[in-house]
Design an enzyme around this catalytic site. Structure first.
Site, PDB file in Angstrom:
ATOM      1  N   ASP A 174       0.810  -1.226   0.000  1.00  0.00           N
ATOM      2  CA  ASP A 174       0.000   0.000   0.000  1.00  0.00           C
ATOM      3  C   ASP A 174       0.841   1.273   0.000  1.00  0.00           C
ATOM      4  O   ASP A 174       2.056   1.230   0.210  1.00  0.00           O
ATOM      5  CB  ASP A 174      -0.975  -0.013   1.197  1.00  0.00           C
ATOM      6  N   HIS A 230      -7.373  -5.716  10.123  1.00  0.00           N
ATOM      7  CA  HIS A 230      -7.084  -5.270   8.758  1.00  0.00           C
ATOM      8  C   HIS A 230      -5.771  -5.859   8.250  1.00  0.00           C
ATOM      9  O   HIS A 230      -4.855  -6.124   9.024  1.00  0.00           O
ATOM     10  CB  HIS A 230      -7.119  -3.742   8.625  1.00  0.00           C
ATOM     11  N   ASN A 237      -7.753  -4.306  14.315  1.00  0.00           N
ATOM     12  CA  ASN A 237      -9.145  -4.645  13.971  1.00  0.00           C
ATOM     13  C   ASN A 237      -9.187  -5.743  12.902  1.00  0.00           C
ATOM     14  O   ASN A 237     -10.230  -5.986  12.310  1.00  0.00           O
ATOM     15  CB  ASN A 237      -9.893  -3.396  13.485  1.00  0.00           C
ATOM     16  N   GLU A 267      -9.823  -2.439   5.595  1.00  0.00           N
ATOM     17  CA  GLU A 267     -10.443  -2.343   6.919  1.00  0.00           C
ATOM     18  C   GLU A 267     -11.700  -3.218   6.965  1.00  0.00           C
ATOM     19  O   GLU A 267     -12.199  -3.650   5.926  1.00  0.00           O
ATOM     20  CB  GLU A 267     -10.838  -0.879   7.189  1.00  0.00           C
TER      21      GLU A 267
HETATM   22  C1  F6R Z   1       1.492  -2.152   6.201  1.00  0.00           C
HETATM   23  C2  F6R Z   1       0.070  -2.428   6.282  1.00  0.00           C
HETATM   24  C3  F6R Z   1      -0.682  -2.562   7.557  1.00  0.00           C
HETATM   25  C4  F6R Z   1       0.107  -3.089   8.748  1.00  0.00           C
HETATM   26  C5  F6R Z   1      -0.772  -3.203   9.992  1.00  0.00           C
HETATM   27  C6  F6R Z   1       0.014  -3.619  11.205  1.00  0.00           C
HETATM   28  O1  F6R Z   1       1.933  -2.050   4.855  1.00  0.00           O
HETATM   29  O2  F6R Z   1      -0.513  -2.515   5.259  1.00  0.00           O
HETATM   30  O3  F6R Z   1      -1.794  -3.386   7.335  1.00  0.00           O
HETATM   31  O4  F6R Z   1       0.658  -4.331   8.433  1.00  0.00           O
HETATM   32  O5  F6R Z   1      -1.390  -1.983  10.244  1.00  0.00           O
HETATM   33  O6  F6R Z   1       0.878  -2.579  11.556  1.00  0.00           O
HETATM   34  P1  F6R Z   1       2.016  -2.756  12.640  1.00  0.00           P
HETATM   35  O7  F6R Z   1       3.008  -3.727  12.063  1.00  0.00           O
HETATM   36  O8  F6R Z   1       2.626  -1.377  12.757  1.00  0.00           O
HETATM   37  O9  F6R Z   1       1.372  -3.253  13.882  1.00  0.00           O
END
Ligand code: F6R
Length: 242
Positions: free
Chosen positions: A67, A138, A136, A143
């Site tokens: 992303d 995601h 959550n 989401e």
């Molecule tokens: C990152 C992404 C997000 C993270 C997720 C967990 O490219 O797409 O989905 O993998 O938010 O984030 P952390 O690792 O910071 O807990």
């Protein structure tokens, strides 16, 4: 699903890095799907270390990231392109021309998403997709929703995410309101998936995603349907899984 429960973050990162390294050794010109966020930083450090020691060669590896914020340039230190360069690509022998992140500077969302799907397609799909897990459920920027997304799509960030990100920007107005993200369908097409979760605060969602019902309200739960998933976590995140 293979599950690895490691003692702590460092061990989990080592395990994740070894799985990625094995993929690179098995197929030197593989396509790696990569993630940003705090979770993979330790694994990226391990990969850098292996590369510096001459144990791993990224010269033929290609990559696609999950992303990118819409509107941020690669030079912006909050962009995911910047994150990937500074946390991994600048320190390994990968050819940056072979690394891909959605084009945050493309204002036409349909074009940005179609272009990114075409890039993934032209590479022959992803061999190993690395994922982090949101609180959550995601994955990437997908989401909780009424249905699972398919290809790359443009998402509106929730006010919660915008507020949380505000501290990294000069003013709240500078915080991106949208992002381009690979869809759940694209992620599910990867041949192998490696999802890493660490910390006590991820324990509930790990349980929900991997032992609960499969629902777009918990996007990661769809991974239960993928034939080749490896879940790596530290003891705190995995406390309900062992
Ligand atoms: C990152 C992404 C997000 C993270 C997720 C967990 O490219 O797409 O989905 O993998 O938010 O984030 P952390 O690792 O910071 O807990």
């Amino acid at each position: 699903m293979r599950v690895y429960c490691e003692k702590d973050y460092d061990q989990a990162s080592r395990r994740a890095a070894n799985i990625i390294a094995a993929q690179v050794v098995l197929k030197p010109d593989c396509v790696l799907g990569l993630a940003t966020g705090s979770t993979p930083v330790g694994a990226y450090k391990e990969l850098i270390d292996k590369c510096e020691k001459g144990e791993l060669d990224f010269s033929q590896v290609r990559s696609v990231n999950l992303d990118e914020y819409k509107g941020l340039s690669p030079e912006n230190d909050q962009s995911y392109r910047y994150f990937m360069n500074t946390n991994l690509f600048d320190h390994i022998n990968i050819d940056k021309n072979n690394t891909n992140v959605p084009n945050g500077l493309e204002p036409d969302a349909d074009k940005a998403c179609a272009d990114y799907d075409a890039i993934i397609e032209s590479m022959g799909g992803v061999d190993l997709q690395l994922l982090g897990l949101g609180h959550n459920g995601h994955i990437a920027f997908n989401e909780p929703a009424e249905e699972f997304s398919k290809g790359t799509n443009c998402v509106k960030l929730t006010q919660m995410t915008i507020d949380a990100n505000a501290r990294f920007f000069e003013s709240k107005d500078d915080v991106p309101k949208e992002a381009y993200t690979m869809g759940i369908g694209s992620i599910m097409k990867a041949k192998k998936i490696l999802i890493v979760a660490c910390g006590e605060d991820k324990a509930e969602i790990v349980k929900k995603a991997f032992t609960g019902p499969i629902t777009p309200q918990v996007p990661a739960s769809v991974l239960q349907l993928h034939p080749d998933v490896t879940l790596v976590g530290d003891a705190a995140a995995m406390k309900y899984m062992v």
